[in-house]
Each structure stands twice: as structure tokens, then as C-alpha cells.
Design a protein around this motif. Structure first.
Motif, PDB file in Angstrom:
ATOM      1  N   LEU A 146       1.393 -15.876   6.611  1.00 33.17           N
ATOM      2  CA  LEU A 146       2.059 -14.625   6.983  1.00 33.17           C
ATOM      3  C   LEU A 146       2.869 -14.080   5.811  1.00 33.17           C
ATOM      4  CD1 LEU A 146       2.531 -12.736   9.462  1.00 33.17           C
ATOM      5  CD2 LEU A 146       4.627 -14.019   9.902  1.00 33.17           C
ATOM      6  N   LYS A 147       3.560 -14.980   5.117  1.00 33.15           N
ATOM      7  CA  LYS A 147       4.346 -14.547   3.958  1.00 33.15           C
ATOM      8  C   LYS A 147       3.434 -14.033   2.844  1.00 33.15           C
ATOM      9  CE  LYS A 147       8.347 -14.240   1.768  1.00 33.15           C
ATOM     10  NZ  LYS A 147       7.938 -13.854   0.417  1.00 33.15           N
ATOM     11  N   ASP A 148       2.342 -14.735   2.590  1.00 31.59           N
ATOM     12  CA  ASP A 148       1.393 -14.284   1.567  1.00 31.59           C
ATOM     13  C   ASP A 148       0.831 -12.906   1.912  1.00 31.59           C
ATOM     14  OD1 ASP A 148       1.738 -16.558   0.080  1.00 31.59           O
ATOM     15  OD2 ASP A 148      -0.043 -17.579   0.853  1.00 31.59           O
ATOM     16  N   LYS A 149       0.539 -12.711   3.169  1.00 30.74           N
ATOM     17  CA  LYS A 149      -0.026 -11.435   3.620  1.00 30.74           C
ATOM     18  C   LYS A 149       0.909 -10.279   3.284  1.00 30.74           C
ATOM     19  CE  LYS A 149      -1.038  -9.020   7.981  1.00 30.74           C
ATOM     20  NZ  LYS A 149      -2.448  -8.638   7.827  1.00 30.74           N
ATOM     21  N   TYR A 150       2.188 -10.431   3.644  1.00 23.80           N
ATOM     22  CA  TYR A 150       3.130  -9.321   3.427  1.00 23.80           C
ATOM     23  C   TYR A 150       3.590  -9.236   1.975  1.00 23.80           C
ATOM     24  CZ  TYR A 150       3.048  -8.275   8.333  1.00 23.80           C
ATOM     25  OH  TYR A 150       2.628  -7.901   9.574  1.00 23.80           O
ATOM     26  N   ASP A 151       3.589 -10.346   1.273  1.00 24.93           N
ATOM     27  CA  ASP A 151       3.850 -10.280  -0.170  1.00 24.93           C
ATOM     28  C   ASP A 151       2.781  -9.450  -0.863  1.00 24.93           C
ATOM     29  OD1 ASP A 151       6.215 -11.681  -0.263  1.00 24.93           O
ATOM     30  OD2 ASP A 151       5.274 -13.618  -0.656  1.00 24.93           O
ATOM     31  N   LYS A 152       1.550  -9.648  -0.454  1.00 26.97           N
ATOM     32  CA  LYS A 152       0.443  -8.901  -1.048  1.00 26.97           C
ATOM     33  C   LYS A 152       0.543  -7.418  -0.713  1.00 26.97           C
ATOM     34  CE  LYS A 152      -4.592  -9.018  -1.564  1.00 26.97           C
ATOM     35  NZ  LYS A 152      -5.858  -9.683  -1.142  1.00 26.97           N
ATOM     36  N   ILE A 153       0.936  -7.118   0.517  1.00 25.71           N
ATOM     37  CA  ILE A 153       1.097  -5.716   0.916  1.00 25.71           C
ATOM     38  C   ILE A 153       2.192  -5.058   0.088  1.00 25.71           C
ATOM     39  CG2 ILE A 153       1.940  -4.236   2.779  1.00 25.71           C
ATOM     40  CD1 ILE A 153       0.413  -6.043   4.735  1.00 25.71           C
ATOM     41  N   ILE A 154       3.327  -5.740  -0.048  1.00 25.77           N
ATOM     42  CA  ILE A 154       4.444  -5.170  -0.807  1.00 25.77           C
ATOM     43  C   ILE A 154       4.072  -5.024  -2.278  1.00 25.77           C
ATOM     44  CG2 ILE A 154       6.799  -5.646  -1.608  1.00 25.77           C
ATOM     45  CD1 ILE A 154       7.345  -6.894   1.132  1.00 25.77           C
ATOM     46  N   ASN A 155       3.311  -5.975  -2.796  1.00 26.01           N
ATOM     47  CA  ASN A 155       2.906  -5.918  -4.200  1.00 26.01           C
ATOM     48  C   ASN A 155       1.882  -4.817  -4.451  1.00 26.01           C
ATOM     49  OD1 ASN A 155       2.555  -6.745  -6.931  1.00 26.01           O
ATOM     50  ND2 ASN A 155       0.736  -7.879  -6.322  1.00 26.01           N
ATOM     51  N   MET A 156       0.863  -4.736  -3.613  1.00 26.17           N
ATOM     52  CA  MET A 156      -0.237  -3.807  -3.848  1.00 26.17           C
ATOM     53  C   MET A 156       0.048  -2.400  -3.342  1.00 26.17           C
ATOM     54  SD  MET A 156      -3.607  -6.142  -3.042  1.00 26.17           S
ATOM     55  CE  MET A 156      -4.683  -4.787  -3.504  1.00 26.17           C
ATOM     56  N   PHE A 193      11.907  -3.479   0.294  1.00 17.65           N
ATOM     57  CA  PHE A 193      10.959  -4.086   1.226  1.00 17.65           C
ATOM     58  C   PHE A 193      10.934  -5.600   1.069  1.00 17.65           C
ATOM     59  CE2 PHE A 193       9.673   0.272   1.404  1.00 17.65           C
ATOM     60  CZ  PHE A 193       9.141   0.441   2.666  1.00 17.65           C
ATOM     61  N   GLN A 194      11.073  -6.089  -0.160  1.00 22.57           N
ATOM     62  CA  GLN A 194      11.128  -7.537  -0.363  1.00 22.57           C
ATOM     63  C   GLN A 194      12.338  -8.140   0.339  1.00 22.57           C
ATOM     64  OE1 GLN A 194      11.090  -7.982  -4.628  1.00 22.57           O
ATOM     65  NE2 GLN A 194       8.865  -7.873  -4.768  1.00 22.57           N
ATOM     66  N   ASN A 195      13.473  -7.479   0.219  1.00 20.31           N
ATOM     67  CA  ASN A 195      14.682  -7.971   0.888  1.00 20.31           C
ATOM     68  C   ASN A 195      14.534  -7.925   2.405  1.00 20.31           C
ATOM     69  OD1 ASN A 195      15.883  -8.355  -1.598  1.00 20.31           O
ATOM     70  ND2 ASN A 195      16.911  -6.383  -1.609  1.00 20.31           N
ATOM     71  N   ALA A 196      13.901  -6.855   2.902  1.00 25.27           N
ATOM     72  CA  ALA A 196      13.684  -6.740   4.353  1.00 25.27           C
ATOM     73  C   ALA A 196      12.764  -7.847   4.849  1.00 25.27           C
ATOM     74  CB  ALA A 196      13.099  -5.369   4.684  1.00 25.27           C
ATOM     75  N   LEU A 197      11.732  -8.152   4.059  1.00 28.78           N
ATOM     76  CA  LEU A 197      10.798  -9.221   4.441  1.00 28.78           C
ATOM     77  C   LEU A 197      11.511 -10.571   4.444  1.00 28.78           C
ATOM     78  CD1 LEU A 197       7.868  -9.990   5.110  1.00 28.78           C
ATOM     79  CD2 LEU A 197       7.473 -10.273   2.655  1.00 28.78           C
ATOM     80  N   PHE A 208       3.369  -1.260  -1.927  1.00 31.35           N
ATOM     81  CA  PHE A 208       4.747  -0.757  -1.996  1.00 31.35           C
ATOM     82  C   PHE A 208       5.362  -0.966  -3.376  1.00 31.35           C
ATOM     83  CE2 PHE A 208       5.135  -1.851   2.816  1.00 31.35           C
ATOM     84  CZ  PHE A 208       4.303  -0.780   3.113  1.00 31.35           C
ATOM     85  N   THR A 209       4.525  -1.163  -4.390  1.00 35.34           N
ATOM     86  CA  THR A 209       4.951  -1.295  -5.794  1.00 35.34           C
ATOM     87  C   THR A 209       6.094  -2.292  -5.969  1.00 35.34           C
ATOM     88  OG1 THR A 209       6.524   0.555  -5.679  1.00 35.34           O
ATOM     89  CG2 THR A 209       4.251   1.094  -6.251  1.00 35.34           C
ATOM     90  N   ASN A 210       6.030  -3.383  -5.227  1.00 37.26           N
ATOM     91  CA  ASN A 210       7.054  -4.444  -5.336  1.00 37.26           C
ATOM     92  C   ASN A 210       8.465  -3.922  -5.098  1.00 37.26           C
ATOM     93  OD1 ASN A 210       5.982  -7.006  -5.607  1.00 37.26           O
ATOM     94  ND2 ASN A 210       5.583  -6.767  -7.786  1.00 37.26           N
ATOM     95  N   ASP A 211       8.572  -2.982  -4.179  1.00 38.56           N
ATOM     96  CA  ASP A 211       9.872  -2.371  -3.882  1.00 38.56           C
ATOM     97  C   ASP A 211      10.863  -3.444  -3.414  1.00 38.56           C
ATOM     98  OD1 ASP A 211      12.035  -0.996  -2.531  1.00 38.56           O
ATOM     99  OD2 ASP A 211      10.776   0.785  -2.539  1.00 38.56           O
ATOM    100  N   SER A 259       3.843   6.182  -0.923  1.00 41.76           N
ATOM    101  CA  SER A 259       4.056   7.210  -1.956  1.00 41.76           C
ATOM    102  C   SER A 259       4.449   8.549  -1.348  1.00 41.76           C
ATOM    103  CB  SER A 259       2.793   7.366  -2.800  1.00 41.76           C
ATOM    104  OG  SER A 259       1.717   7.841  -2.013  1.00 41.76           O
ATOM    105  N   LEU A 260       3.938   8.853  -0.150  1.00 46.16           N
ATOM    106  CA  LEU A 260       4.296  10.121   0.502  1.00 46.16           C
ATOM    107  C   LEU A 260       5.662  10.046   1.169  1.00 46.16           C
ATOM    108  CD1 LEU A 260       0.863  11.114   2.098  1.00 46.16           C
ATOM    109  CD2 LEU A 260       1.961  12.155   0.113  1.00 46.16           C
ATOM    110  N   PHE A 261       5.922   8.952   1.869  1.00 46.83           N
ATOM    111  CA  PHE A 261       7.185   8.844   2.611  1.00 46.83           C
ATOM    112  C   PHE A 261       8.389   8.694   1.682  1.00 46.83           C
ATOM    113  CE2 PHE A 261       6.423   7.985   7.295  1.00 46.83           C
ATOM    114  CZ  PHE A 261       5.186   8.623   7.296  1.00 46.83           C
ATOM    115  N   ARG A 262       8.164   8.186   0.492  1.00 49.20           N
ATOM    116  CA  ARG A 262       9.289   8.038  -0.434  1.00 49.20           C
ATOM    117  C   ARG A 262       9.775   9.395  -0.928  1.00 49.20           C
ATOM    118  NH1 ARG A 262       7.350   5.138  -5.894  1.00 49.20           N
ATOM    119  NH2 ARG A 262       9.625   5.122  -6.143  1.00 49.20           N
TER     120      ARG A 262
END
Length: 762
Positions: free
Chosen positions: A369-379, A387-391, A381-384, A322-325
Motif C-alpha cells: 500500500l505504501k509503495d502504491k501511494y509513493d509511486k502515485i506521489i512520485n509519478m 502529499f508525502q506528509n499527508a501520506l 504529484f511531482t513528489n509534493d 497540475s490543473l488543481f494546483r
């Protein structure tokens, strides 16, 4: 109505001749000047109504007529008697004198007010300024009411400043911009802001009034006298504070402090600053606290972005996002660091020799590993989508670094559909299959996956070990949706063969009048091309089976003209009834190869590996696996071996284990099969895949050239790659060889001038 004459109205001047006293203007101004003094001295209520007409040059009827017009014009005016005099001055062309006198009088009073404000000490300074400003506004309102007629007539025609605006301008020039007040006011306001930033409680109401005063005096006054200095001082403050924080705090704490400061500034604006200042002050905080330190923050040792990702610090990651955006390249920095870390982590996983020993665990770790980063992006990074494309790009990159990923994903599916999903609900099965499809999409060599999946599906279907036909068909539907009908046509053909084989066996046994004591036989008739059958040496079946096998062959060929049967003994299973020491009986579920080995011990006590190979005709590698499962697996060792070891040598001796016991009547003895192919087997599979790709590449070239007629080499390579990338990425060298092959077979010809240009031959 039309014949009647229209009435016309005409406004006439006063019939009485008006004689103006030569000293009228001076006398009237004195009255008005006195009234203005009284207003500033808070004595407006003492103004006499008698002054309404005492200085009027009009006769009495004209006075009342004019008074009526004034009340119509300004019904809200509380000092109509004074306004009457102002009206008369304008009416008799003394507007200039009235206006200049107003400027002089107001300036004089404001100078006195300015001196009073300048003499105020300490915190009383702002209170005095606010009080005098309120008084000035009240006075200005009353003066504007008195001079309403001048404001509406004389001022527009003479292009002068309206009364209210004049009062504000004089307050600005005389009071606010006085040499002793301007800098003092600015410094006092900035000091209060600093004290509030340091945690002190200030009088926000007073601050709001003073700031509003500056805004009322004009946006330029607010900006030049306060906002510009406020932003500059704030930049210095946050520059020093951020440097202090970066030296003493970890990344998470720093982000909390930065977020708190940002929220404080937004709240400060909402309480007493111009709303237009919000974007400016937040830009200052963002630049000094985030933009200037974002690279340091993401790479901060033991607490930066990588540590947050490893430790699943969702709150800190969300705060960083939220700050870096808020800064131009902030999210790009976060995305690049995350992508680099995910790629490095994934590369270590797929290239670790220890992980490659267990394909199921290998794929499960990929999914985790995919579940881990999916959860990070969801919780966090607001499902950005960025970031999903980068993952997705990262996973596609490192999964394809390991050429065995297609095989391992197929093995994972095989494990789940054999036993891993047993007892699991339909929804959970769909979740697992969807995750598998997610990994499948990352594969560049989808045709390799198809090769292995077909092999594993065949084994599940033929052995009856699949947990659910619905789950099997669901996955095929998903593959069909992803890659098209052609990708799954052979897989669907395998299910068709299973149904047809069941009907065939029903017909076979219905045609047999006397089965007797012969072994019961279940045959799956597999269509060549649909099943992954490979030419294999014919195994020597026991004599007890040969008779019934020949009967089935005769029945099948008798009902299906023009067909040929070849037994795939490497793919079958058998149930044997065995009697061990002390008359203990068990039913053994084994493979066809294992059955052939065990049946030998009905007529022999001891046999070497070499003798068994010669008697059965089973390939040595497959035979060793059979013997390992029969003699070396604890609890399943119906044979014994000398010498005792896990490895099988050609001169090792095997004999029947009379002492075998089990608490189960039915004992399943699985073949010791390597979950993954050996290197020679993998190389052989690769070669078959490469051979299968050649006609696909040639077909794509012909399709392209047929529509384009003429095309150069580079464009052919690009078009072929585009067409086939959904199944595999063709090698440009292979494409070139296929082009040469098509030229030799006269599908294409090379241009005689430009050797890189090709033409299609109809």
C-alpha cells in the motif's frame, strides 16, 4: 600654457536683416498642408526641392547656412525641403499655427479614412482597418520627420502632445472610437476568437496586427475596447461549456478537455494577444472549468479521484494535480480526499480479522500500500512534500489503530531474515530493511516493537537460522540511528554473547581430555538483561545429557567467579540419530523439548500426553506444540497419535512411527509455533512493557523537575510526553500515578496552596 589667454567662442546672429513677408505664414502653411495631403495620398515623392527656399525670407547665404543646420539636425529626413518650411514657421513664431493646422489636416484625413473603413463589409472590414492603420503609421512617420524641429522645440515648450502621439490619439478618437467602428471592431474580434475556439482556422496574422494596433494606442485602449469584453465573453463561454462537459464526460475526459482549453488560451495569447492577458484568461478558465467543479470532479462516481487512486491512473492523477494546483484550494481538496481514502483503506486492512491471521502477509500488504501511494506521489504529484506528509500522517494513524502492529512488523522482519531474503543481493536486502524502518517510524509504541524484536532475534541467533549477520547488524544500525544507542545496546550485547560463547566452547573442549561417546554439547551463555529470557520450569533432561551438562557447569563456574548458570531448555535445539523400520536411519533436527519427548520412546512403546508431561516437566502448552509437530505434520510425523486429529488432548496416546520415511537423511522438525502470540501471551507481554515503562516515565519526570525545580501538572505531562514520544506515547493517567509515587518517595512535593503545582526536592 597657464600664461596663455583662454579662447572664447561666441555664436552671432545673421548679419543680414531679415524682412518677413506678412503673408509668409499663410503661404508656408499652404505648402506644408499640401505636403501632408500628398503624404496621405501616397504622393510624397512628388514634393519639390525648390520649395526648400522659394518661400524663405532669408537671404541666400542664410538659406544655405540654415539648410546645413537642418541636415545636421535631421540627416534622415527625406523631405528636407518641406521640413525647411516647417523649421522657418517655428523659427518665426508661427508654431501655434503650424500645430493647429496639423491637427485640423490630420483629423480631416482620418475622417475620410474612417468612412472608408466603415464602408468595408464582412471579413474585409479588418483587412481594410489594418491596411489603413499601416498607411497612417507610414504617413505619421513622414510627418514627424518634416515637423521634427517643431517636435523638438515648440511642442515641449508649449506643453503640447508630440506629433507621433498626436497621430495615435487622433486615430483612436476619430477612427477606432467612431460610433460605427468601436462596437463593430470589438464584436468582430470576439467572433473570430469564438470561431477559433470552435475549431475554425482564422487569420492569426491579421488578428495579431489589429490587437497590436490597440496596444499601440495605449494599454487602456486595449483593455477597455477588447480585453475586458474578451474576458467576460470567455467566462460565459467556459461556464456553459464546463457545465456541458460535467454532464457528459467522466472525470478523466473532463480533465483532458480542461487541459486542452487551458493550453489553447495560452497559445492564443502567445500568437496575438498582450502577454499580460495570459494570467487573466487562464484565471478565467481555471475558475470556470476547475474551481467551480473541483468537488464534483474529485467525488465523481466511478471516475473520480478515488477510482483513479484504486486503478493507478497515473496520467489522469498527474493531470488533476497540475490543473488543481492552479486554483487556490485545489490541492487541499485533492489531498483531503486522498488522505480520507488512504486512512479508510488502511483501517480496513489493519482491522480485518482475516488479515490478522498471517502477520507476514499483513505487513506485506502495508508495504504494498505504501509503495502504491509513493509511486502515485512520485509519478503524478511531482513528489509534493504536502502529499508525502499527508501520506505519512495517514499511515501513522491507521497502523497504530492495531495494537499488534509492532509485533507483526517484528514477525515480518523475522520471516525475511530467516528465509525470505535468502539468495537476495545486498542492495535488495537494504531496500527491504529500509521499508521496514519506514513502518517502524510510524509506530507510536516503539518499545513494544523492541520487546518482540529482541525475542525474535534471540531465536534466530540461538538456532543459527539467520540468513546473514551483516543484514542483522545493518538493521540494528538503522534502529540505532533512528532511536539512539540505548535502544539497541541490548541487541548489540546479544551479538557479543554469541562471540563470547564460541570462545568459551573452544576452551571447554580443550580442557576435556576424554569425551568418549557422550553427546556433543554446544552452550550459548546469555547475559541476563540482554536476552529476552523468562523464568521457565526446569525441563527434565535425558540422563544421557545430564553428565556433560554438569561438566560444562563445573568448567564455566571454575573460570568465572561469582556467576550463576540456569539452563534455558525452552530455547535449545538437538540433533538425534534415529533408526526406523527396515533399518532406515535419519538424523532429526529438533528442539530441546522435542528431544526430551522422543528420548522417552527408547524405553516405552506408548505414552499419553499426560504421562509425557509428568516425565519431562515441559509446560502443557509448549508440550502440545511439540507433540503436534512430531505427530501431526505430514512428512515429519516420527510419532503417531490416537485418535488422529490436529488437536491434542491429555488422554491422547502417542507411539513411535516405525513406518516413517523420508527422501532426506537429515529431517528438520520445526515446532508448531503460532506466528503471532495468543491473547494471553499478548496480554502478558503488554504487562511487561507497561512495567518497563514506569521507570522510564519516572526518570523523565525527575530530569524535568531537576532542571525546572517547580512545574504544574499539565506542563509536566506535556514535557514527559515530548521526551518519551520517540519510544512510546505515555498515558497521562500513568504519568499522574508516577508523580504520586515520586511524591511518596520524597523526590517531589505538592504545593500546599496550589495542589497542581509540584516542587523538586534536592
Amino acid at each position: 600654457m597657464s600664461s596663455q589667454k583662454k579662447r572664447t567662442f561666441q555664436i552671432e546672429a545673421f548679419k543680414h536683416r531679415v524682412v518677413v513677408d506678412p503673408k509668409y505664414a499663410e503661404k508656408t502653411w499652404k505648402v506644408l498642408e499640401h505636403a501632408i495631403h500628398e503624404i496621405y495620398n501616397h504622393n510624397a515623392s512628388g514634393l519639390s526641392f525648390e520649395e526648400l527656399y522659394s518661400h524663405s525670407p532669408l537671404p541666400l547665404d542664410g538659406v544655405w547656412n540654415t539648410l546645413f543646420r537642418i541636415h545636421q539636425f535631421m540627416p534622415w529626413c527625406k523631405n528636407s525641403e518641406v521640413a525647411w518650411n516647417a523649421y522657418n514657421m517655428v523659427l518665426h513664431k508661427f508654431g501655434e499655427k503650424l500645430y493647429s493646422g496639423l491637427v485640423t489636416t490630420m483629423t480631416s484625413h482620418l475622417k475620410e479614412i474612417s468612412q472608408s473603413i466603415e464602408s468595408a463589409q464582412g471579413e474585409i472590414f479588418l483587412e481594410e482597418l489594418n491596411r489603413k492603420w499601416i498607411d497612417h503609421n507610414k504617413a505619421l512617420q513622414m510627418i514627424r520627420d518634416i515637423l521634427m524641429y517643431m517636435d523638438r522645440t515648440f511642442i515641449p515648450s508649449s506643453h503640447k502632445t508630440p506629433v507621433h502621439e498626436l497621430g495615435l490619439n487622433l486615430w483612436r478618437d476619430v477612427v477606432i472610437h467612431s460610433s460605427k467602428t468601436q462596437a463593430r471592431l470589438r464584436d468582430t474580434l470576439l467572433e473570430l476568437v469564438l470561431r477559433e475556439r470552435n475549431g475554425e482556422v482564422i487569420n492569426r496574422g491579421l488578428m495579431r496586427n489589429i490587437i497590436k494596433m490597440l496596444m499601440d494606442l495605449g494599454l487602456s485602449v486595449y483593455q477597455e475596447d477588447f480585453e475586458k469584453h474578451f474576458l467576460s465573453v470567455s467566462a460565459n463561454f467556459y461556464c456553459l461549456e464546463s457545465q456541458k462537459f460535467i454532464e457528459t464526460c467522466d472525470c478523466g475526459d473532463y480533465l483532458k478537455k480542461a487541459e486542452r482549453r487551458l493550453n489553447e488560451e495560452i497559445e492564443r495569447v502567445s500568437h496575438y494577444l498582450d502577454p499580460r492577458s495570459e494570467i487573466k484568461i487562464t484565471n478565467v478558465v481555471e475558475k470556470e472549468m476547475i474551481d467551480s467543479h473541483m468537488h464534483t470532479l474529485v467525488h465523481m462516481e466511478n471516475s473520480g479521484l478515488v477510482n483513479m487512486l484504486v486503478d493507478d491512473k497515473y496520467e489522469d492523477l498527474g493531470r488533476m494535480y497540475s490543473l488543481f494546483r492552479r486554483v487556490p484550494t485545489g490541492l487541499t481538496v485533492v489531498k483531503d480526499v486522498m488522505t480520507a481514502f488512504v486512512r479508510d483503506t488502511g483501517k480496513q486492512l489493519v482491522m480485518d480479522p482475516e488479515r490478522l491471521r498471517d502477520p507476514v502477509d499483513f505487513v506485506q500488504r502495508l508495504l504494498d500500500l505504501k509503495d502504491k501511494y509513493d509511486k502515485i506521489i512520485n509519478m503524478s504529484f511531482t513528489n509534493d512534500k504536502t502529499f508525502q506528509n499527508a501520506l505519512n500522517s495517514s499511515f501513522e494513524h491507521f497502523i497504530n489503530l492495531n495494537a499488534r502492529s509492532p509485533e507483526f512488523i517484528s514477525l515480518f522482519v523475522d520471516d525475511k531474515l530467516r528465509r525470505g531474503l535468502k539468495g537476495v543481493g545486498e542492495e535488495d536486502v537494504e531496500i527491504v530493511l529500509d521499508k521496514v524502518m519506514m513502518l517502524f517510524r510510524y509506530l507510536q509504541e516503539k518499545d513494544v516493537f523492541e520487546k518482540y524484536y529482541k525475542q525474535h532475534l534471540a531465536k534466530r541467533l540461538l538456532s543459527g537460522k539467520t540468513i546473514s549477520d551483516d543484514a542483522e547488524r545493518s538493521l540494528i544500525v538503522k534502529l540505532k540511528t533512528e532511536c539512539g544507542y540505548q535502544f539497541t545496546s541490548k541487541l548489540e550485547g546479544m551479538f557479543t554473547d554469541m562471540k563470547t560463547s564460541y570462545d568459551t566452547m573452544q576452551g571447554f573442549y580443550a580442557s576435556q581430555s576424554d569425551v568418549g561417546d557422550s553427546p556433543s554439547l554446544v552452550v550459548h551463555v546469555l547475559t541476563t538483561g540482554s536476552w529476552p529470557t523468562q523464568p521457565s520450569p526446569q525441563c527434565n533432561l535425558p540422563s544421557e545429557l545430564l553428565g556433560v551438562c554438569e561438566k560444562f557447569r563445573a568448567y564455566y563456574l571454575g573460570t568465572h567467579n561469582g556467576r550463576r548458570l540456569s539452563w534455558q531448555t525452552n530455547m535449545g535445539t538437538a540433533d538425534l540419530k534415529a533408526t526406523f523400520g527396515k533399518g532406515q536411519k535419519h538424523e532429526l533436527n529438533v528442539s530441546t523439548y522435542q528431544m526430551c519427548v522422543l528420548m522417552l520412546f527408547n524405553n516405552a512403546d506408548r505414552l499419553t500426553c499426560k504421562e509425557i508431561e509428568q516425565a519431562t516437566g515441559i509446560p502443557l502448552l509448549d508440550l502440545k506444540r511439540c507433540l503436534q509437530s512430531l505427530a501431526c505434520v505430514k512428512g515429519k510425523n516420527v510419532l503417531r497419535k490416537e485418535p488422529m486429529s490436529k488437536d491434542i488432548a491429555e488422554d491422547d496416546t502417542f507411539f513411535f512411527n516405525d513406518k516413517f520415511t523420508s527422501k532426506f537423511f537429515k529431517v528438520k522438525i520445526g515446532t508448531v509455533v503460532a506466528q503471532r502470540e495468543s491473547e494471553p501471551e499478548n496480554l502478558e507481554t503488554r504487562q511487561r512493557v507497561e512495567e518497563d515503562r514506569k521507570p522510564q516515565i519516572e526518570a523523565a519526570i525527575v530530569r524535568i523537575m531537576k532542571s525546572r525545580r517547580t512545574l504544574d501538572h499539565n506542563n509536566i505531562v506535556a514535557e514527559v510526553t515530548k521526551q518519551l514520544q520517540s519510544r512510546f506515547l505515555p498515558n497521562p493517567v500513568v504519568i499522574k500515578k508516577r508523580i504520586e509515587s515520586l511524591i511518596e518517595r520524597e523526590f517531589l512535593e505538592r504545593d500546599r496552596v496550589d495542589r497542581k503545582l509540584y516542587r523538586y526536592l534536592a
